[in-house]
Design an enzyme around this catalytic site. Sequence first.
Site, PDB file in Angstrom:
ATOM      1  CD  GLU A  93      -3.053   1.190   2.059  1.00  0.00           C
ATOM      2  OE1 GLU A  93      -3.739   2.228   2.136  1.00  0.00           O
ATOM      3  OE2 GLU A  93      -3.257   0.183   2.756  1.00  0.00           O
ATOM      4  N   GLY A 112      -5.684   4.604   0.298  1.00  0.00           N
ATOM      5  CA  GLY A 112      -5.990   3.216   0.002  1.00  0.00           C
ATOM      6  C   GLY A 112      -7.475   2.941   0.138  1.00  0.00           C
ATOM      7  NE  ARG A 153       8.046 -20.329  -4.335  1.00  0.00           N
ATOM      8  CZ  ARG A 153       7.034 -20.771  -5.073  1.00  0.00           C
ATOM      9  NH1 ARG A 153       5.809 -20.621  -4.666  1.00  0.00           N
ATOM     10  NH2 ARG A 153       7.256 -21.361  -6.230  1.00  0.00           N
ATOM     11  CB  SER A 154       7.957 -18.153   3.692  1.00  0.00           C
ATOM     12  OG  SER A 154       8.972 -19.079   3.351  1.00  0.00           O
ATOM     13  CG  HIS A 174      -7.932   2.637 -14.006  1.00  0.00           C
ATOM     14  ND1 HIS A 174      -8.508   3.017 -15.189  1.00  0.00           N
ATOM     15  CD2 HIS A 174      -8.620   3.253 -13.022  1.00  0.00           C
ATOM     16  CE1 HIS A 174      -9.525   3.832 -14.922  1.00  0.00           C
ATOM     17  NE2 HIS A 174      -9.608   3.989 -13.620  1.00  0.00           N
ATOM     18  N   GLY A 232      -7.759   6.926 -13.323  1.00  0.00           N
ATOM     19  CA  GLY A 232      -9.023   7.606 -13.563  1.00  0.00           C
ATOM     20  C   GLY A 232      -9.060   8.918 -12.803  1.00  0.00           C
ATOM     21  CB  SER A 233     -11.342  11.800 -12.884  1.00  0.00           C
ATOM     22  OG  SER A 233     -12.604  11.160 -12.767  1.00  0.00           O
ATOM     23  NE  ARG A 234     -13.610  12.858  -8.148  1.00  0.00           N
ATOM     24  CZ  ARG A 234     -12.804  13.842  -7.782  1.00  0.00           C
ATOM     25  NH1 ARG A 234     -11.740  13.607  -7.082  1.00  0.00           N
ATOM     26  NH2 ARG A 234     -13.060  15.073  -8.124  1.00  0.00           N
TER      27      ARG A 234
END
Length: 160
Positions: free
Chosen positions: A82, A102, A111-112, A126, A128-130
Amino acid sequence: AFMARRYLARSGRATPCKMRVMTPDEALLEVTRQLEQGLTGALGITCTRYDETGVVMHMPVDARTTQPFGLMHGGAFAALAETVASVGGLWHVDFPRQVVVGQQVSMNLLRSARVGLIRAEGKLVHKGSRTQVWDVEMVREVDEVTAAVARITLAVVDQS
């Protein structure tokens, strides 16, 4: 171009100063400075690339990021993913008039990881405007194996 506003702390509140366009190198330095605070600082997350094509960050696999059995904690992977998407998302909005937050995280742990660094590379899927959608691949640097992948949806929020 990445727009950035410098802030001065005054009485515990952020005060906007003069806005200017930052070079990619200046933007990377500013991101690095900001990452030293809060959760990202506590987890040791650092940024090594920040530009219009994407973001690369690193996080150590150590006592700060592992669960009691010595494996990288899934929440640490999620925090890294994030952070990569959110920092990358700021490049593509009219900051500081707009910010990104977020909205949804979808992640697969493949995998670990027990030692070394995790390299996370984020790419915008992507714009976009929002909303924005980012793909983040997290790789164990010790053997270049993909440890986790995430898709992050960000909301673009007006600050006015």
